[in-house]
Design a protein around this motif. Structure first.
Motif, PDB file in Angstrom:
ATOM      1  N   TYR A 447       0.740  -1.237  -0.023  1.00 24.40           N
ATOM      2  CA  TYR A 447       0.037   0.044   0.163  1.00 24.40           C
ATOM      3  C   TYR A 447       0.989   1.221   0.014  1.00 24.40           C
ATOM      4  O   TYR A 447       0.787   2.143  -0.918  1.00 24.40           O
ATOM      5  CB  TYR A 447      -0.862  -0.097   1.324  1.00 24.40           C
ATOM      6  N   LYS A 448       1.763   1.111   1.019  1.00 24.73           N
ATOM      7  CA  LYS A 448       2.895   2.295   0.776  1.00 24.73           C
ATOM      8  C   LYS A 448       4.115   1.678   1.216  1.00 24.73           C
ATOM      9  O   LYS A 448       4.313   0.727   1.779  1.00 24.73           O
ATOM     10  CB  LYS A 448       2.798   3.354   2.153  1.00 24.73           C
ATOM     11  N   SER A 449       5.216   2.324   0.549  1.00 24.58           N
ATOM     12  CA  SER A 449       6.625   1.678   0.677  1.00 24.58           C
ATOM     13  C   SER A 449       6.882   1.834   2.229  1.00 24.58           C
ATOM     14  O   SER A 449       7.647   1.013   2.819  1.00 24.58           O
ATOM     15  CB  SER A 449       7.354   2.667  -0.345  1.00 24.58           C
ATOM     16  N   SER A 450       6.887   2.998   3.104  1.00 24.99           N
ATOM     17  CA  SER A 450       7.094   2.733   4.167  1.00 24.99           C
ATOM     18  C   SER A 450       6.189   3.964   4.856  1.00 24.99           C
ATOM     19  O   SER A 450       5.827   5.051   4.307  1.00 24.99           O
ATOM     20  CB  SER A 450       8.712   3.321   4.316  1.00 24.99           C
ATOM     21  N   ILE A 451       6.088   3.938   6.251  1.00 15.23           N
ATOM     22  CA  ILE A 451       5.389   4.791   7.136  1.00 15.23           C
ATOM     23  C   ILE A 451       6.373   5.664   7.676  1.00 15.23           C
ATOM     24  O   ILE A 451       7.305   5.173   8.382  1.00 15.23           O
ATOM     25  CB  ILE A 451       4.513   3.982   8.250  1.00 15.23           C
ATOM     26  N   ILE A 452       6.128   7.179   7.420  1.00 18.27           N
ATOM     27  CA  ILE A 452       7.033   8.154   8.144  1.00 18.27           C
ATOM     28  C   ILE A 452       6.414   8.909   9.235  1.00 18.27           C
ATOM     29  O   ILE A 452       5.167   9.615   8.790  1.00 18.27           O
ATOM     30  CB  ILE A 452       7.683   8.930   6.893  1.00 18.27           C
ATOM     31  N   CYS A 453       6.824   9.188  10.252  1.00 20.72           N
ATOM     32  CA  CYS A 453       6.080  10.289  11.070  1.00 20.72           C
ATOM     33  C   CYS A 453       6.388  11.426  10.668  1.00 20.72           C
ATOM     34  O   CYS A 453       7.633  12.109  10.555  1.00 20.72           O
ATOM     35  CB  CYS A 453       6.624  10.049  12.627  1.00 20.72           C
ATOM     36  N   VAL A 459      11.064   6.282  10.707  1.00 22.48           N
ATOM     37  CA  VAL A 459      10.422   5.614   9.732  1.00 22.48           C
ATOM     38  C   VAL A 459      10.400   4.152  10.410  1.00 22.48           C
ATOM     39  O   VAL A 459      11.447   3.653  11.121  1.00 22.48           O
ATOM     40  CB  VAL A 459      11.564   5.418   8.668  1.00 22.48           C
ATOM     41  N   TYR A 460       9.462   3.516  10.148  1.00 25.92           N
ATOM     42  CA  TYR A 460       9.256   2.139  10.895  1.00 25.92           C
ATOM     43  C   TYR A 460      10.039   1.116  10.163  1.00 25.92           C
ATOM     44  O   TYR A 460       9.726   0.874   8.922  1.00 25.92           O
ATOM     45  CB  TYR A 460       7.736   1.617  10.945  1.00 25.92           C
ATOM     46  N   LYS A 461      11.046   0.590  10.577  1.00 24.51           N
ATOM     47  CA  LYS A 461      11.906  -0.271  10.049  1.00 24.51           C
ATOM     48  C   LYS A 461      11.656  -1.951  10.664  1.00 24.51           C
ATOM     49  O   LYS A 461      11.325  -1.881  11.958  1.00 24.51           O
ATOM     50  CB  LYS A 461      13.270   0.251  10.391  1.00 24.51           C
ATOM     51  N   CYS A 462      12.294  -2.677   9.998  1.00 21.57           N
ATOM     52  CA  CYS A 462      12.285  -4.210  10.355  1.00 21.57           C
ATOM     53  C   CYS A 462      13.460  -4.255  11.475  1.00 21.57           C
ATOM     54  O   CYS A 462      14.433  -3.851  11.292  1.00 21.57           O
ATOM     55  CB  CYS A 462      12.590  -4.958   8.954  1.00 21.57           C
ATOM     56  N   PRO A 463      12.901  -4.960  12.512  1.00 24.56           N
ATOM     57  CA  PRO A 463      13.968  -5.105  13.646  1.00 24.56           C
ATOM     58  C   PRO A 463      15.017  -6.187  13.197  1.00 24.56           C
ATOM     59  O   PRO A 463      16.061  -6.115  13.973  1.00 24.56           O
ATOM     60  CB  PRO A 463      13.118  -5.592  14.756  1.00 24.56           C
ATOM     61  N   ASN A 464      14.621  -7.093  12.102  1.00 26.47           N
ATOM     62  CA  ASN A 464      15.723  -8.023  11.977  1.00 26.47           C
ATOM     63  C   ASN A 464      16.390  -7.394  10.534  1.00 26.47           C
ATOM     64  O   ASN A 464      17.747  -8.121  10.407  1.00 26.47           O
ATOM     65  CB  ASN A 464      15.004  -9.425  11.392  1.00 26.47           C
ATOM     66  N   ILE A 494       6.352   5.659  17.745  1.00 22.94           N
ATOM     67  CA  ILE A 494       6.762   5.197  19.059  1.00 22.94           C
ATOM     68  C   ILE A 494       8.032   6.100  19.602  1.00 22.94           C
ATOM     69  O   ILE A 494       8.482   6.040  20.617  1.00 22.94           O
ATOM     70  CB  ILE A 494       7.651   3.644  18.849  1.00 22.94           C
ATOM     71  N   VAL A 495       8.366   7.057  18.893  1.00 21.42           N
ATOM     72  CA  VAL A 495       9.591   8.086  19.208  1.00 21.42           C
ATOM     73  C   VAL A 495       9.010   9.246  19.956  1.00 21.42           C
ATOM     74  O   VAL A 495       9.349   9.528  20.835  1.00 21.42           O
ATOM     75  CB  VAL A 495      10.389   8.442  17.942  1.00 21.42           C
ATOM     76  N   CYS A 496       7.974   9.883  19.288  1.00 21.13           N
ATOM     77  CA  CYS A 496       7.570  11.217  19.599  1.00 21.13           C
ATOM     78  C   CYS A 496       5.983  11.084  20.124  1.00 21.13           C
ATOM     79  O   CYS A 496       5.624  12.132  20.554  1.00 21.13           O
ATOM     80  CB  CYS A 496       7.653  12.192  18.471  1.00 21.13           C
ATOM     81  N   GLY A 497       5.402  10.132  19.696  1.00 20.89           N
ATOM     82  CA  GLY A 497       3.885  10.073  20.197  1.00 20.89           C
ATOM     83  C   GLY A 497       3.038  10.555  18.902  1.00 20.89           C
ATOM     84  O   GLY A 497       1.635  10.764  19.491  1.00 20.89           O
ATOM     85  N   SER A 498       3.453  11.236  18.313  1.00 26.79           N
ATOM     86  CA  SER A 498       2.417  12.026  17.200  1.00 26.79           C
ATOM     87  C   SER A 498       1.707  10.767  16.512  1.00 26.79           C
ATOM     88  O   SER A 498       1.888   9.825  16.079  1.00 26.79           O
ATOM     89  CB  SER A 498       3.242  12.681  16.284  1.00 26.79           C
ATOM     90  N   SER A 499       0.534  11.397  15.980  1.00 25.88           N
ATOM     91  CA  SER A 499      -0.370  10.385  15.285  1.00 25.88           C
ATOM     92  C   SER A 499      -0.426  10.721  13.744  1.00 25.88           C
ATOM     93  O   SER A 499      -1.389  10.260  12.748  1.00 25.88           O
ATOM     94  CB  SER A 499      -1.792  10.576  15.846  1.00 25.88           C
ATOM     95  N   GLU A 500       0.526  11.653  13.402  1.00 22.13           N
ATOM     96  CA  GLU A 500       0.655  12.256  11.855  1.00 22.13           C
ATOM     97  C   GLU A 500       1.536  11.308  10.981  1.00 22.13           C
ATOM     98  O   GLU A 500       2.660  11.411  11.463  1.00 22.13           O
ATOM     99  CB  GLU A 500       0.917  13.401  11.890  1.00 22.13           C
ATOM    100  N   PHE A 501       1.129  10.672  10.273  1.00 18.33           N
ATOM    101  CA  PHE A 501       1.994   9.739   9.476  1.00 18.33           C
ATOM    102  C   PHE A 501       1.847   9.952   7.690  1.00 18.33           C
ATOM    103  O   PHE A 501       0.756  10.444   7.373  1.00 18.33           O
ATOM    104  CB  PHE A 501       1.755   8.236   9.670  1.00 18.33           C
ATOM    105  N   ASP A 502       2.991   9.801   7.192  1.00 18.42           N
ATOM    106  CA  ASP A 502       2.810   9.892   5.844  1.00 18.42           C
ATOM    107  C   ASP A 502       3.639   8.898   5.129  1.00 18.42           C
ATOM    108  O   ASP A 502       4.308   8.069   5.920  1.00 18.42           O
ATOM    109  CB  ASP A 502       3.551  11.321   5.463  1.00 18.42           C
ATOM    110  N   SER A 503       3.685   8.613   3.707  1.00 22.28           N
ATOM    111  CA  SER A 503       4.556   7.749   3.055  1.00 22.28           C
ATOM    112  C   SER A 503       5.241   8.554   1.849  1.00 22.28           C
ATOM    113  O   SER A 503       4.938   9.235   1.272  1.00 22.28           O
ATOM    114  CB  SER A 503       3.648   6.594   2.342  1.00 22.28           C
TER     115      SER A 503
END
Length: 750
Positions: A447-453, A459-464, A494-503
């Protein structure tokens, strides 16, 4: 009698022969290429291996040689050529001999299980002596009303599947024991062929009359076939020029001479379409091999080939190892495609293996593409391989589509769309009104390449892995396309608590969602890994798009090649810059090949085709070549660039990747490996015929919790260099901090 056995293991230290004695009673069963069970190690643990050699004696104390346990009796054994080919693969691609031999074994034999995958069988119930039962029918004692019902049906049918009888009368084996005791019935077990063509609609067809250009190509290749010598040919034919019809008529000629054929296709998505055409022409002498078949289906196809029941093998890369005998031609369709190079050990190139097989069989290797690889075309220009060309479409009423580049810096995106311009939106709307089909290509699934605050940039990254997670709208999950990790989307950063995301980049799911909102009555279907990962997923989507006249097909590169949709008149290529800006010396070649192939899906019948490529870099050299269908211009530019910088085909590139759980270990040992490698290769570096480059972190620095560094070598790869590299590898075989992988001319830049 003694034998040398190669164990079925990937442990590097065990990649050698072990000698065993053959008991007298087993000597007649022993043949090179057969599998045997042997005792191994101090505990005499049972292992399975392949007989590589038969010996009269051994060079050490015979009393210490153990006896084999058993010669496995199955219908397949490796030929002497298989073993020679496996040795060549092991040396060429620097892998264990056991790994290369495994490529040629029946499906289902793995490192964990040395038994052949079980064949499927069905139990049948038969009347034992029909005439006797009919004569004694009225005198049979114990024939209750229910038993009489069953017996009457059996007498009527003579035989029935046990499962069907159980279902029909709601009975089980206990009920049948009376029939068995009275010797009325017998139960037999028969192998069941798992047919991979069950969902194919087979309609017998006849060969088409070749046009003048096709006939010239056909006659040229036939002359090489008749000579019964090895010949390598490149067929450069534009999209829609009728290459597949030439394949089929060549194969028909080869079959009539008593020989067989292999056809390799790069994408599993292509297999259903080309298999359907071959089935319509040749019937059940076709066998298909690819990874989307079940292990059982692959085993049944493998056995059909081995028994000589199948004369034509069609499949992806691994089909080149099918146990087909007396080969008359090998055809590599879309020869430019990177998927012919394996990225798993053994890291073989199917085109190189095909060449080796054709040399031994003294037959034609036909490489074909609308967009040949630069390296293959270079060999054709040099005269090392024969070049044949098709420059017109097979359908006399069809022409190449018009191609326009939409400048995304000045063309505003249509409201409500992430990646569709106003111009393309209007063209889609026009196509819908005319009842014609549209293909939209975006080489990014999800749907989106990555989720960015938007607040802190997290940026939400894979833990592995060292990659961002891709959002999949249908699953409401963030997923890693490397290791498979998935997690739910958090409402707050998870870093700043904001609910505003983009891709930053959209995927195929997002385009599907937006089009569905814009055109509620429009029928849309999506073709990417997520929609085709089930069995027959590709076939189902292709059939639906064709038969149901679906309005829009959205997909990734799997829809780019080979598909023939007569009602497709519009192709839109979204975010072409993503393909144009790859970090790879082959970026221009790859972009030209992929986008030209996608564009070639439009206008393949008598309807005019239009292609719109959306890009921010509208003046890109590659786009100019695509617009003008100018492969020659692209080739001349690429070959000059590669010659100046010494890239393939003017050298080979060897990539050594080091993997480990601790980053500092991988980094330090990469430097150590670099220094050792320079020592091993000093003979070549001193003569300036090899360049060894210092280690660098890989483009994706971590995958599945393993850190990755790589060392690159440029040289003209040969047997002496292969032997030196083999010795170098041994330095790290027992190192528990890292593992090491070597790839010759890798197609993977991660």
């Amino acid at each position: 009698m003694y034998i040398n056995v190669l164990l079925n293991t990937s442990v590097s230290n065990l990649d050698r022969y072990f000698s065993y004695k053959v008991p007298t009673e087993m000597e007649k069963l022993v043949k090179v290429g057969k599998r045997v069970k042997v005792p191994f190690g101090a505990g005499n643990k049972e292992q399975v291996g392949i007989i590589i050699e038969i010996l009269d004696s051994v060079s050490y104390d015979e009393s210490k040689v153990k006896n084999i346990i058993e010669v496995i009796q199955d219908e397949y054994r490796l030929s002497s050529f298989n073993i020679k080919l496996a040795k060549w693969i092991s040396k060429r691609y620097l892998c264990n001999l056991s790994d290369s031999i495994r490529l040629m074994l029946p499906p289902g034999i793995t490192r964990m299980s040395n038994e052949v995958y079980n064949t499927k069988s069905e139990k049948w119930i038969h009347i034992k002596d029909r005439e006797k039962i009919l004569n004694e029918y009225t005198e049979i004692k114990g024939l209750t009303p229910k038993r009489k019902e069953v017996l009457d049906l059996l007498l009527d049918l003579d035989e029935i599947k046990q499962s069907e009888l159980y279902s029909f009368f709601n009975i089980n084996l206990a009920f049948l024991k009376w029939f068995i005791k009275e010797e009325i019935i017998e139960i037999t077990e028969e192998k069941v062929y798992r047919n991979p063509f069950e969902n194919f609609n087979i309609l017998k067809d006849e060969p088409f009359e070749l046009n003048k250009a096709q006939k010239q190509v056909y006659d040229n290749i036939i002359s090489d076939i008749d000579e019964n010598i090895f010949s390598e040919i490149l067929l450069h034919g534009i999209t829609g020029s009728g290459k597949t019809e030439i394949y089929m008529q060549l194969i028909d000629y080869v079959l009539k001479s008593g020989k067989n054929a292999i056809v390799l296709v790069p994408e599993i998505s292509l297999t259903p379409q080309i298999v359907n055409r071959f089935l319509n022409r040749f019937g059940n002498i076709i066998a298909v091999l690819h990874s989307r078949l079940s292990i059982g289906e692959r085993l049944d196809e493998f056995n059909r080939i081995n028994r000589g029941e199948a004369k034509i093998v069609i499949g992806a890369r691994s089909a080149i190892f099918a146990p087909l005998k007396n080969i008359g031609i090998v055809i590599v369709d879309e020869e430019h495609d990177s998927s012919y190079k394996s990225e798993m050990s053994p890291k073989y190139d199917a085109k190189e293996v095909a060449k080796k097989i054709c040399e031994v069989n003294k037959c034609v290797l036909l490489l074909a593409s609308a967009t040949p690889s630069v390296s293959t075309y270079y060999l054709a220009q040099k005269g090392d391989i024969k070049l044949l060309e098709l420059n017109v479409r097979a359908n006399p009423f069809a022409s190449l589509p018009s191609i326009d580049v939409i400048d995304m810096t000045s063309n505003k995106k249509q409201n409500g769309f992430s990646n569709i311009s106003e111009k393309l939106y209007n063209e889609i709307k026009c196509n819908l009104e005319k009842g014609e089909q549209t293909i939209l290509f975006l080489n990014k699934r999800g749907y989106k390449s990555s989720i960015i605050c938007q607040n802190c940039g997290n940026v939400y990254k894979c833990p592995n892995c060292d990659v961002s997670l891709t959002y999949h709208h249908d699953k409401r999950k963030l997923m890693c396309h490397y290791c498979g990790h998935s997690e739910s989307v958090q409402k707050n950063c998870i870093v700043c608590g904001s609910s505003e995301f983009d891709s930053n980049v959209v995927g195929t799911q997002k385009i599907e969602y937006e089009l569905s909102n814009a055109f509620p009555e429009c029928r849309i279907i999506r073709m990417d890994y997520d929609t085709t990962n089930k069995k027959d997923g590709h076939l189902e989507i292709i059939n639906r798009f064709k038969k149901e006249n679906i309005d829009i097909l959205i997909g990734t590169q799997m829809l780019a090649k080979g598909h023939d949709f007569p009602n497709v008149t519009l192709v839109g290529i979204l975010n072409a810059d993503m393909t144009l800006n790859m970090q790879d010396y082959r970026a221009n070649e790859y972009a030209y090949n992929l986008l030209t192939q996608v564009a070639g899906r439009a206008g393949r019948s008598d309807k005019e085709g239009r292609v719109y490529i959306q890009a921010y870099d509208k003046d890109n050299f590659v786009l100019e070549c695509i617009k003008n269908n100018d492969y020659q211009r692209l080739y001349k530019s690429e070959i000059e660039y590669r010659k100046n910088l010494t890239y393939p085909p003017f050298c080979d590139i060897i990539q050594i990747t080091l993997f480990g759980k601790k980053e500092v270990d991988v980094q330090n040992l990469s430097l150590d490996a670099f220094n050792k490698l320079k020592e091993y290769m000093s003979e070549y570096t001193n003569k300036k015929i090899m360049q060894v480059y210092p280690p660098v972190v890989s483009a994706v620095s971590k995958i599945n919790n393993e850190y990755r560094w790589k060392i690159s070598i440029k040289c003209k790869y040969n047997e002496k260099i292969s032997n030196s590299l083999k010795e170098f590898i041994k330095e790290y075989q027992d190192n528990d901090k890292i593992r090491l992988s070597i790839d010759i001319n890798s197609r993977n830049n991660i």
